[in-house]
Design a protein around this motif. Structure first.
Motif, short mmCIF file in Angstrom:
data_model
loop_
_atom_site.label_atom_id
_atom_site.label_comp_id
_atom_site.label_asym_id
_atom_site.label_seq_id
_atom_site.Cartn_x
_atom_site.Cartn_y
_atom_site.Cartn_z
N LEU A 82 6.13 21.92 -40.06
CA LEU A 82 5.97 23.52 -40.57
C LEU A 82 6.67 24.50 -39.49
N GLY A 83 6.71 24.08 -38.24
CA GLY A 83 7.35 24.77 -37.20
C GLY A 83 8.81 24.82 -37.62
N GLU A 84 9.42 23.59 -37.96
CA GLU A 84 10.98 23.33 -38.21
C GLU A 84 11.15 24.41 -39.41
N PHE A 85 10.40 24.54 -40.33
CA PHE A 85 10.50 25.24 -41.64
C PHE A 85 10.54 26.93 -41.24
N ILE A 86 9.48 27.31 -40.32
CA ILE A 86 9.49 28.36 -39.96
C ILE A 86 10.97 28.86 -39.32
N ILE A 139 9.27 23.14 -27.63
CA ILE A 139 9.56 24.45 -28.03
C ILE A 139 10.71 24.30 -28.94
N LEU A 140 10.44 24.85 -30.13
CA LEU A 140 11.23 24.62 -31.55
C LEU A 140 12.22 25.84 -31.56
N LYS A 141 11.85 27.24 -31.08
CA LYS A 141 12.87 28.09 -30.89
C LYS A 141 12.48 28.83 -29.49
N PRO A 142 13.56 28.53 -28.58
CA PRO A 142 13.21 29.18 -27.09
C PRO A 142 13.55 30.82 -27.29
N LEU A 143 12.95 31.22 -26.00
CA LEU A 143 13.04 32.82 -25.92
C LEU A 143 14.19 33.24 -25.20
N MET A 144 15.03 33.94 -26.12
CA MET A 144 16.33 34.51 -25.87
C MET A 144 16.54 36.18 -26.10
#
Length: 319
Positions: free
Chosen positions: A205-209, A2-7
């Motif tokens: 790519l995920g980290e760039f997004i 999970i690169l950006k969790p649900l909050m």
């Protein structure tokens, strides 16, 4: 992974603060409550996706919740869940709808609830198709790998009945229940076997997004036509949520439930940050917290360890 969790989004927190600080008799109260209810319903729908997504083997997937990206024209688009693999990108549009849903392919959706009343809803299939198109353009804008972009519209409640509106017009196959999401992802894995990027490229790519994600800057007071002077002031009790609490010897006291708190003012200052702004003077804090003494207010702000600019009467605290 999970690169950006649900909050909860900042907008939801703003709506919750506005709902707390607006009187039941305010002409915009119902509108605020309805918008908050709508946003929380969407959030709960996204929460329903966390279980099937947690079943996926972590190293093979990069999961980004609610990325909001800006295109070359300065317009933003937001995706509920973006799932990255070496083979494809999967967009998930979550809908927390219950009852019976009648799909007219890419056209209208009608929901029939418990009362039997029909309600027209925007079709999420064209919506997620547009997101796919915009994401493809966004990837091109930054010369990023053109990975196949797929999508599902995920209905949160397995008990929700999905039917075609007309027998000769089938339900789009991309519309699925949340409990079937894992199996549909496995089906995609069987179809897409040629990697477009390696694992390092997928993660990059995920980290760039995530890096390009932008939070919306919404002035909720202006949006809902609420004047700052109309907000309910004071510190609310963290136990019974009533207010205002009174301050005595540095301790907040609730006369209704007899609860005591040392830091109840921090939640009130957080409301100020969400609704009014992240800068506050001693005078403004006294007014919002309903504390008469400048010295007591200074001690409260110091206790919060807030950074400040300026000196003495011109001191402004950064919340």
């Amino acid at each position: 992974m999970i690169l950006k969790p649900l909050m909860k989004s900042r907008y939801i927190h703003q709506l919750e603060a506005l709902d707390r600080r607006v009187s039941e008799h305010h002409p915009q109260k119902t509108r605020i409550e309805n918008k908050l209810k709508n946003k929380l319903t969407g959030f709960r729908g996204e929460q329903a996706l966390t279980f099937p997504l947690n079943l996926l083997p972590e190293p093979d997937y990069a999961i980004i919740h609610n990325p909001r990206l800006e295109d070359s024209n300065g317009n933003c688009f937001e995706i509920d869940v973006l799932l990255l693999t070496k083979y494809y990108i999967l967009l998930l549009e979550s809908k927390n709808w219950y009852g019976t849903l009648l799909f007219d392919e890419d056209k209208q959706v009608i929901r029939i609830g418990d009362t039997g009343i029909e309600e027209g809803l925007p079709n999420p299939v064209p919506q997620v198709k547009l997101q796919r198109y915009r994401l493809k353009k966004w990837l091109s804008q930054y010369n990023l790998p053109q990975i196949p972009i797929l999508y599902f519209v995920v209905i949160s409640f397995p008990s929700t009945i999905i039917k075609p509106m007309y027998q000769h017009r089938p339900i789009p196959e991309e519309v699925i229940h949340s409990n079937l999401l894992y199996h549909h992802i496995q089906r995609l894995n069987n179809q897409y076997k040629t990697p477009v990027v390696d694992k390092k490229g997928m993660n990059s790519l995920g980290e760039f997004i995530v890096q390009k994600h932008t939070e919306p800057d919404i002035n909720v007071l202006k949006k809902f036509g609420v004047e700052k002077s109309e907000l309910i002031r004071g510190v609310f009790c963290p136990s019974c949520e009533s207010g205002p609490m009174t301050l005595n010897l540095g301790i907040w006291h609730c006369s209704l439930c007899n609860h005591y708190s040392k830091n109840a003012h921090l939640a009130a200052l957080a409301d100020h940050k969400l609704l009014i702004g992240d800068k506050i003077t001693n005078r403004e804090a006294r007014d919002f917290l309903m504390v008469k003494s400048p010295d007591k207010t200074k001690r409260l702000l110091t206790r919060g360890d807030y950074r400040f600019i300026g000196n003495r009467s011109r001191r402004t605290y950064i919340l």
